[in-house]
Scaffold this active site. Structure first.
Site, mmCIF file in Angstrom:
data_model
loop_
_atom_site.group_PDB
_atom_site.id
_atom_site.type_symbol
_atom_site.label_atom_id
_atom_site.label_comp_id
_atom_site.label_asym_id
_atom_site.label_seq_id
_atom_site.Cartn_x
_atom_site.Cartn_y
_atom_site.Cartn_z
ATOM 1 N N SER A 1 37.665 45.439 44.346
ATOM 2 C CA SER A 1 39.007 44.675 44.237
ATOM 3 C C SER A 1 39.937 45.329 44.818
ATOM 4 C CB SER A 1 39.248 44.713 42.705
ATOM 5 O OG SER A 1 39.791 46.122 42.191
ATOM 6 N N LYS A 2 41.331 44.917 44.962
ATOM 7 C CA LYS A 2 42.246 45.188 45.789
ATOM 8 C C LYS A 2 42.645 46.939 45.489
ATOM 9 C CE LYS A 2 44.890 41.152 46.289
ATOM 10 N NZ LYS A 2 45.794 40.550 45.640
#
Ligand code: GLU
Length: 521
Positions: free
Chosen positions: A281-282
């Site tokens: 994820s980010k």
């Protein structure tokens, strides 16, 4: 699930599960695969890997790669996202044979333009008696779900409430104008299974596959129904996608069965994890393809790395592969079934290897825009005039960098001093060198010698500079390095650089002299 009996008895035996052995060659028909993104964001690495594996499979089989935009979720789909996905695909070099802005025999390729096709398919389902009208509202469902949970039970999503409505009840609801969805009758017993190309046999018990809505009361198909209709109508032979879709597959198989269609083969690729082995994820770093591009990753490297991620290329040989080499080596049999962790350092390494191996023209094409971005290309202080000379200068810089052309992000720092006197300086190296009175005297002596000995007309070559430096060293009883090292710090601000005499030639005598004098002062 309770409910009236209906004919499901041998449903499952009739689901034609894909054959257990994975075959990379399609003997009877051409391979047709697709990438089917929902345009609700950018193209992230998970999507890019799905697209790449389908593309590689199509290219390696001389098959067809289709791009389909799954934009039936009107609220979340945006045109910007569609554009971003197409841009990402083009950047990666994953061209599609059929798809939006390309056309093909199985279009349209945006689900929002295919509503008629889904409605027709619904008619076919209605005729088969495998769907029924469901008049339950959201509130009805929520209320019943809460009651089941309160009683300690487990709500699977639907309880078969409208399965057994009588004709009179249906007529009464219709007379009231109650909106109705269409639900697929799924079997209560047995199991639904398939032989997954990546993970092997997958099996789901039918009692947990509730009667799901295939067509909503608002007249739109649900995601699972649209996917099945499209994959069938578009002639897909294989559906290769992320394993976040595994739970949709049994329902999709039941829809194929209800429609009387042969399903494609399915392969679900494991998800991509972050370095900490949690879902990527980010917070791990870049996740969108465009973000990687802006960080200096080149498409060849991105494609190469994504291919390695989840595909055992085999211990033998080089992992740095061109897209053509990837096509030649690709095999579905080698797709890993366990999740792979995204390794940013490895991507960086693969990127540097691709950069180093590029030919001069490719490097030039990458370097020129970087020079433009820094306003260096047309800087009047840069003593070359025409575009041709500028490109020639850039090409010479590339030759000078040699194997150090290995990171697009490092290039501005590596080249800055060629374009501006106001370049970064390694303070420590500067003070250690120029802090010494003797060194400053040598720098002045070098400047004087250059001024005396270099011809005042025409450019000085590396050999000209070298002759002056070596001559002065000899005359003063110094080693050449006693002059070269301070000159390097004076000219580049760094204690390491490419060959000093070539750097001098590239800078030109006026700038060399000015910087030497500045350093000595
Ligand atoms: N549209 C789905 C998604 O973006 C993919 C559907 C599929 O591959 O079957 O996740």
């Amino acid at each position: 699930m309770a409910g009236a009996p209906y004919p499901v008895a041998d449903t499952m035996r009739r689901v034609p599960a894909a054959s257990p052995e994975v075959s990379d060659s399609m003997s009877d028909h051409q391979a047709r695969v697709r990438f089917a993104p929902s345009p609700t964001g950018y193209l992230h690495v998970g999507g890019a890997r799905t697209a790449l594996f389908n593309w590689l499979y199509a290219r390696s089989q001389k098959g067809v790669f289709v791009l389909r935009i799954e934009d039936t979720d009107q609220e979340r789909s945006t045109e910007e996202s569609t554009e971003a996905i197409l841009r990402g695909m083009r950047w990666l070099g994953l061209d599609w044979d059929e798809g939006p802005d390309r056309g093909g025999d199985h279009g349209p390729y945006r689900q929002s333009e295919r509503l008629e096709i889904y409605r027709e398919a619904l008619e076919q389902l209605k005729a088969s008696g495998r769907v029924y009208r469901c008049f339950c509202s959201e509130e009805d469902l929520e209320r019943r779900a809460a009651a089941v949970v309160d009683a300690g039970g487990h709500w699977e999503g639907y309880d078969g409430h409208c399965r057994s409505l009588s004709e009179e009840q249906i007529a009464a609801f219709e007379a009231e104008g109650r909106p109705a969805a269409w639900r697929l009758r799924t079997p209560d017993e047995g199991s639904t299974f398939w032989y997954d190309i990546v993970v092997g046999k997958r099996e789901f018990q039918n009692d947990v596959i509730t009667d799901r809505v295939v067509f909503k009361a608002d007249g739109f198909p649900t995601y699972n129904f649209a996917v099945v209709v499209d994959d069938h109508r578009m002639g897909m032979t294989h559906v290769l996608r992320g394993d976040d879709h595994v739970s949709n597959t049994p329902l999709q198989l039941l829809i194929y069965e209800a429609m009387g269609w042969k399903p494609p083969k399915f392969g679900h690729m494991p998800m991509i994890l972050g370095p900490d082995r949690k879902r990527l994820s980010k917070r791990h770093g870049a996740v969108s393809v465009e973000e990687f591009a802006s960080q200096g990753i080149i498409p060849q490297a991105m494609v190469n790395y994504l291919a390695l991620l989840g595909w055992s290329i085999g211990a033998s040989g080089d992992e740095v592969l061109t897209i053509d080499q990837l096509v030649a080596k690709f095999s579905l049999k080698k797709v890993n079934s366990s999740p792979a962790a995204f390794d940013y350092d490895k991507l960086e390494h693969i990127n540097s290897q691709h950069l180093k191996r590029m030919d001069a023209d490719e490097k030039l094409a990458l370097l020129l825009p970087i020079l433009d971005d820094h306003g260096w290309r047309y800087d009047p202080a840069w003593q070359v005039a025409g575009v041709e000379e500028q490109e020639g200068y850039a090409a010479r810089l590339i030759a000078l960098l040699g194997g150090r052309f290995s990171s697009l992000q490092a290039l501005p720092g590596q080249l800055e001093f060629f374009f501006t006197d106001d370049h970064a300086v390694d303070r420590q190296a500067w003070d250690d060198t120029m802090g010494d009175e003797t060194v400053r005297q040598r720098v002045t002596a070098l400047a004087d010698a250059l001024e005396r000995q270099l011809a005042s007309d025409g450019p000085a070559s590396a050999a000209d500079f070298e002759a002056v430096v070596r001559g002065l060293a000899e005359a003063e009883g110094l080693k050449a390095g006693d002059l070269i090292h301070p000159a390097r710090v004076a000219l580049t601000g760094q204690s390491r650089s490419a060959g000093m005499f070539e750097v001098m030639e590239m800078l030109g005598a006026p700038r060399v002299l000015a910087r030497l004098r500045r350093a000595a002062a």
